[in-house]
Write an enzyme that holds these catalytic residues in place. Structure first.
Site, mmCIF file in Angstrom:
data_model
loop_
_atom_site.group_PDB
_atom_site.id
_atom_site.type_symbol
_atom_site.label_atom_id
_atom_site.label_comp_id
_atom_site.label_asym_id
_atom_site.label_seq_id
_atom_site.Cartn_x
_atom_site.Cartn_y
_atom_site.Cartn_z
ATOM 1 N N GLU A 225 6.442 -10.319 15.759
ATOM 2 C CA GLU A 225 6.086 -11.017 17.225
ATOM 3 C C GLU A 225 6.521 -12.639 17.254
ATOM 4 O OE1 GLU A 225 2.236 -10.413 18.142
ATOM 5 O OE2 GLU A 225 2.087 -11.348 20.141
ATOM 6 N N ARG B 245 0.683 -1.287 0.115
ATOM 7 C CA ARG B 245 -0.084 0.199 0.003
ATOM 8 C C ARG B 245 0.938 1.181 -0.050
ATOM 9 N NH1 ARG B 245 -3.578 -1.118 4.922
ATOM 10 N NH2 ARG B 245 -2.461 -3.065 5.001
HETATM 11 O O1 LIG Z 1 3.698 -0.122 11.826
HETATM 12 P P1 LIG Z 1 3.533 -1.601 11.652
HETATM 13 O O2 LIG Z 1 2.924 -2.391 12.786
HETATM 14 O O3 LIG Z 1 4.754 -2.358 11.141
HETATM 15 O O4 LIG Z 1 2.541 -1.810 10.402
HETATM 16 C C1 LIG Z 1 2.259 -1.195 9.224
HETATM 17 C C2 LIG Z 1 2.369 -1.818 8.064
HETATM 18 O O5 LIG Z 1 1.382 -2.853 8.008
HETATM 19 C C3 LIG Z 1 0.590 -2.747 6.796
HETATM 20 O O6 LIG Z 1 1.288 -3.510 5.547
HETATM 21 P P2 LIG Z 1 1.175 -5.034 5.416
HETATM 22 O O7 LIG Z 1 2.035 -5.835 5.861
HETATM 23 O O8 LIG Z 1 -0.464 -5.451 6.091
HETATM 24 O O9 LIG Z 1 1.101 -5.051 3.985
HETATM 25 P P3 LIG Z 1 0.160 -4.649 2.695
HETATM 26 O O10 LIG Z 1 0.533 -3.112 2.424
HETATM 27 O O11 LIG Z 1 0.725 -5.367 1.612
HETATM 28 O O12 LIG Z 1 -1.218 -4.842 2.966
HETATM 29 C C4 LIG Z 1 0.779 -1.239 6.505
HETATM 30 O O13 LIG Z 1 0.703 -1.071 5.015
HETATM 31 C C5 LIG Z 1 1.922 -1.023 6.742
HETATM 32 O O14 LIG Z 1 3.194 -1.256 5.841
HETATM 33 N N1 LIG Z 2 -5.267 -1.495 11.992
HETATM 34 C C1 LIG Z 2 -4.626 -1.411 10.735
HETATM 35 N N2 LIG Z 2 -5.473 -1.143 9.803
HETATM 36 C C2 LIG Z 2 -4.846 -0.993 8.325
HETATM 37 N N3 LIG Z 2 -3.408 -1.473 8.033
HETATM 38 C C3 LIG Z 2 -2.774 -2.002 9.041
HETATM 39 N N4 LIG Z 2 -1.721 -2.523 9.129
HETATM 40 C C4 LIG Z 2 -1.438 -2.372 10.387
HETATM 41 N N5 LIG Z 2 -2.460 -2.382 11.232
HETATM 42 C C5 LIG Z 2 -3.421 -1.983 10.347
#
Ligand SMILES: O=P(O)(O)OC[C@H]1O[C@H](OP(=O)(O)OP(=O)(O)O)[C@H](O)[C@@H]1O
Ligand SMILES: Nc1ncnc2[nH]cnc12
Length: 176
Positions: free
Chosen positions: A100, A63
């Site tokens: 984790e 994203r």
């Molecule tokens: O601050 P954090 O706890 O590390 O979480 C934030 C990350 O989690 C989500 O990505 P995700 O791994 O879901 O991947 P995506 O963007 O491909 O959906 C979001 O887009 C961030 O990259």
């Molecule tokens: N609560 C949340 N909503 C959307 N994206 C996320 N990535 C990590 N935590 C999230």
């Protein structure tokens, strides 16, 4: 009278119990789907990040790409991807970091950033900050100067910002 400022929070959908029970998911699909709100979100991020005068914008899979690529075009910079393991061709530099349970690996192409280049890193959302902290470490490994971080959403109660040593600009903050 100045026109009322668009409330971008009205364009974020809240999805309870996704992807697991107990998680409230902040869905940016609704923001992306609304031409005016998305344009405004990019305008505001561009205004906040332009003063850092980056050479490159870096987006974190997946994203983060949606935010960084159009913003790079606005700011007149190149765009570079940080991807999950095994997705980028050619020589890559990687960084493994703890989750984790288990570990994750992110990669960047070895030639994507020249030592000393100023970069701004973008993602859609900052939660625990683990992903962003890993991205900053990887960029420092390749010699980038990380000038700032930008995101659409910050979950302030998770205190991700405290793990980061560079200025963080979030358009929207949620405290629960
Ligand atoms: O601050 P954090 O706890 O590390 O979480 C934030 C990350 O989690 C989500 O990505 P995700 O791994 O879901 O991947 P995506 O963007 O491909 O959906 C979001 O887009 C961030 O990259
Ligand atoms: N609560 C949340 N909503 C959307 N994206 C996320 N990535 C990590 N935590 C999230």
């Amino acid at each position: 009278m100045a026109p009322a400022k668009l409330d971008l929070k009205q364009h974020i959908r809240h999805v309870p119990d996704f992807p697991k029970p107990g998680i409230l998911f902040y869905d940016i699909s609704t923001l992306l789907a609304h031409a005016g709100a998305w344009h405004e979100a990019l305008d505001r991020l561009a205004a906040a990040l332009a003063p850092y005068q980056p050479d490159l914008l870096v987006g974190i899979e997946s994203r983060g790409f949606l935010v960084a690529a159009p913003l790079a075009d606005r700011l007149g910079t190149g765009f570079v991807m940080i991807r999950k393991r095994g997705k980028l061709p050619g020589e890559v530099i990687r960084h493994a970091y703890d989750l984790e349970y288990g570990e994750d690996v992110i990669e960047i192409q070895a030639e994507a950033v020249q030592p000393g280049q100023r970069v701004v890193v973008l993602d859609d959302l900052l939660a625990t900050g683990g992903t962003m902290a890993a991205a900053v470490t990887l960029l420092e490994k390749v010699g980038a100067e990380v000038a700032a971080i930008g995101c659409l959403i910050e979950l302030t109660f998770l205190k991700g910002r405290e793990r980061l040593r560079v200025p963080v600009h979030a358009l929207l903050a949620y405290d629960n």
